[in-house]
Design a protein around this motif. Structure first.
Motif, PDB file in Angstrom:
ATOM      1  N   ASP A 172       0.854  -1.190   0.000  1.00  0.00           N
ATOM      2  CA  ASP A 172       0.000   0.000   0.000  1.00  0.00           C
ATOM      3  C   ASP A 172       0.891   1.241   0.000  1.00  0.00           C
ATOM      4  OD1 ASP A 172      -1.662   2.166   0.574  1.00  0.00           O
ATOM      5  OD2 ASP A 172      -2.839   1.065   2.064  1.00  0.00           O
ATOM      6  N   ALA A 173       0.925   1.951  -1.115  1.00  0.00           N
ATOM      7  CA  ALA A 173       1.785   3.129  -1.252  1.00  0.00           C
ATOM      8  C   ALA A 173       1.418   4.234  -0.264  1.00  0.00           C
ATOM      9  CB  ALA A 173       1.722   3.661  -2.675  1.00  0.00           C
ATOM     10  N   GLY A 174       0.195   4.251   0.220  1.00  0.00           N
ATOM     11  CA  GLY A 174      -0.246   5.276   1.164  1.00  0.00           C
ATOM     12  C   GLY A 174      -0.178   4.848   2.613  1.00  0.00           C
ATOM     13  N   ALA A 175       0.466   3.712   2.881  1.00  0.00           N
ATOM     14  CA  ALA A 175       0.496   3.156   4.233  1.00  0.00           C
ATOM     15  C   ALA A 175       1.097   4.119   5.254  1.00  0.00           C
ATOM     16  CB  ALA A 175       1.264   1.841   4.240  1.00  0.00           C
ATOM     17  N   GLN A 176       2.218   4.727   4.921  1.00  0.00           N
ATOM     18  CA  GLN A 176       2.870   5.623   5.879  1.00  0.00           C
ATOM     19  C   GLN A 176       1.948   6.779   6.251  1.00  0.00           C
ATOM     20  OE1 GLN A 176       6.349   8.052   4.736  1.00  0.00           O
ATOM     21  NE2 GLN A 176       7.359   7.152   6.520  1.00  0.00           N
ATOM     22  N   ASP A 177       1.311   7.369   5.261  1.00  0.00           N
ATOM     23  CA  ASP A 177       0.393   8.480   5.526  1.00  0.00           C
ATOM     24  C   ASP A 177      -0.793   8.032   6.375  1.00  0.00           C
ATOM     25  OD1 ASP A 177       1.957  10.313   4.142  1.00  0.00           O
ATOM     26  OD2 ASP A 177       0.875  10.006   2.257  1.00  0.00           O
ATOM     27  N   LYS A 178      -1.297   6.834   6.131  1.00  0.00           N
ATOM     28  CA  LYS A 178      -2.423   6.317   6.919  1.00  0.00           C
ATOM     29  C   LYS A 178      -2.032   6.139   8.380  1.00  0.00           C
ATOM     30  CE  LYS A 178      -4.543   4.017   2.976  1.00  0.00           C
ATOM     31  NZ  LYS A 178      -4.775   2.742   2.305  1.00  0.00           N
ATOM     32  N   ILE A 179      -0.841   5.618   8.615  1.00  0.00           N
ATOM     33  CA  ILE A 179      -0.378   5.418   9.991  1.00  0.00           C
ATOM     34  C   ILE A 179      -0.129   6.763  10.663  1.00  0.00           C
ATOM     35  CG2 ILE A 179       1.514   4.508  11.401  1.00  0.00           C
ATOM     36  CD1 ILE A 179       1.620   2.144   9.393  1.00  0.00           C
ATOM     37  N   VAL A 180       0.482   7.699   9.951  1.00  0.00           N
ATOM     38  CA  VAL A 180       0.717   9.044  10.507  1.00  0.00           C
ATOM     39  C   VAL A 180      -0.618   9.678  10.897  1.00  0.00           C
ATOM     40  CG1 VAL A 180       1.481  11.390   9.946  1.00  0.00           C
ATOM     41  CG2 VAL A 180       2.942   9.436   9.381  1.00  0.00           C
ATOM     42  N   THR A 181      -1.624   9.560  10.040  1.00  0.00           N
ATOM     43  CA  THR A 181      -2.944  10.120  10.348  1.00  0.00           C
ATOM     44  C   THR A 181      -3.533   9.467  11.591  1.00  0.00           C
ATOM     45  OG1 THR A 181      -3.342  10.687   8.042  1.00  0.00           O
ATOM     46  CG2 THR A 181      -5.282  10.483   9.454  1.00  0.00           C
ATOM     47  N   LEU A 182      -3.421   8.155  11.699  1.00  0.00           N
ATOM     48  CA  LEU A 182      -3.909   7.442  12.884  1.00  0.00           C
ATOM     49  C   LEU A 182      -3.217   7.952  14.145  1.00  0.00           C
ATOM     50  CD1 LEU A 182      -5.450   5.008  14.246  1.00  0.00           C
ATOM     51  CD2 LEU A 182      -3.303   3.777  13.949  1.00  0.00           C
ATOM     52  N   LEU A 183      -1.904   8.107  14.073  1.00  0.00           N
ATOM     53  CA  LEU A 183      -1.153   8.569  15.242  1.00  0.00           C
ATOM     54  C   LEU A 183      -1.537  10.007  15.616  1.00  0.00           C
ATOM     55  CD1 LEU A 183       2.371   7.112  14.390  1.00  0.00           C
ATOM     56  CD2 LEU A 183       0.703   6.213  16.029  1.00  0.00           C
ATOM     57  N   LYS A 184      -1.762  10.846  14.614  1.00  0.00           N
ATOM     58  CA  LYS A 184      -2.120  12.250  14.871  1.00  0.00           C
ATOM     59  C   LYS A 184      -3.522  12.407  15.439  1.00  0.00           C
ATOM     60  CE  LYS A 184      -0.004  15.383  11.710  1.00  0.00           C
ATOM     61  NZ  LYS A 184      -0.115  16.049  10.413  1.00  0.00           N
ATOM     62  N   THR A 185      -4.465  11.601  14.934  1.00  0.00           N
ATOM     63  CA  THR A 185      -5.878  11.807  15.259  1.00  0.00           C
ATOM     64  C   THR A 185      -6.434  10.832  16.285  1.00  0.00           C
ATOM     65  OG1 THR A 185      -6.671  10.343  13.509  1.00  0.00           O
ATOM     66  CG2 THR A 185      -6.306  12.673  12.924  1.00  0.00           C
ATOM     67  N   GLY A 186      -5.746   9.728  16.498  1.00  0.00           N
ATOM     68  CA  GLY A 186      -6.276   8.693  17.373  1.00  0.00           C
ATOM     69  C   GLY A 186      -7.202   7.749  16.637  1.00  0.00           C
ATOM     70  N   GLY A 187      -7.378   7.970  15.355  1.00  0.00           N
ATOM     71  CA  GLY A 187      -8.188   7.065  14.538  1.00  0.00           C
ATOM     72  C   GLY A 187      -9.604   6.930  15.034  1.00  0.00           C
ATOM     73  N   ASP A 188      -9.986   5.714  15.349  1.00  0.00           N
ATOM     74  CA  ASP A 188     -11.355   5.411  15.768  1.00  0.00           C
ATOM     75  C   ASP A 188     -11.526   5.505  17.282  1.00  0.00           C
ATOM     76  OD1 ASP A 188      -9.961   3.214  16.596  1.00  0.00           O
ATOM     77  OD2 ASP A 188     -11.018   1.786  15.341  1.00  0.00           O
ATOM     78  N   ALA A 189     -10.695   6.279  17.933  1.00  0.00           N
ATOM     79  CA  ALA A 189     -10.723   6.517  19.379  1.00  0.00           C
ATOM     80  C   ALA A 189     -10.175   5.339  20.177  1.00  0.00           C
ATOM     81  CB  ALA A 189     -12.120   6.903  19.856  1.00  0.00           C
ATOM     82  N   ASP A 190      -9.765   4.274  19.516  1.00  0.00           N
ATOM     83  CA  ASP A 190      -9.123   3.166  20.218  1.00  0.00           C
ATOM     84  C   ASP A 190      -7.627   3.409  20.391  1.00  0.00           C
ATOM     85  OD1 ASP A 190     -11.411   1.712  20.549  1.00  0.00           O
ATOM     86  OD2 ASP A 190     -11.132   0.500  18.754  1.00  0.00           O
TER      87      ASP A 190
END
Length: 85
Positions: A45-63
């Motif tokens: 997944d070429a966008g994997a790094q960005d997806k993980i960075v977004t999760l770390l920044k936002t908390g994702g689904d609150a989990d």
């Protein structure tokens, strides 16, 4: 828990400070998925790094807790996760 990693620097300091190891390990599932399983999930997944960075920044689904760090440091953390086997 992460002494086998070949990385050293600010990302590891953040991982330790944020206590990522209380939920994640490099290869086994604890409260959260192992980094190896996250790497497998995003393999090719070429966008994997960005997806993980977004999760770390936002908390994702609150989990996941938000990680306060620079984008560069969050990208370094994502690189560590994505290189796990």
């Amino acid at each position: 828990a992460f002494s086998g990693l070949a990385f050293a620097g600010p990302a590891e300091d953040i991982i330790a400070k944020e206590k990522c190891g209380s939920c994640h390990t490099a290869s086994t599932t604890k409260k959260g998925p192992s980094w190896a399983s996250v790497a497998q999930k995003y393999k090719g997944d070429a966008g994997a790094q960005d997806k993980i960075v977004t999760l770390l920044k936002t908390g994702g689904d609150a989990d996941h807790k938000k990680v306060a760090a620079s984008d560069a440091d969050l990208k370094a953390i994502a690189a560590i996760v994505l290189s796990s086997k």
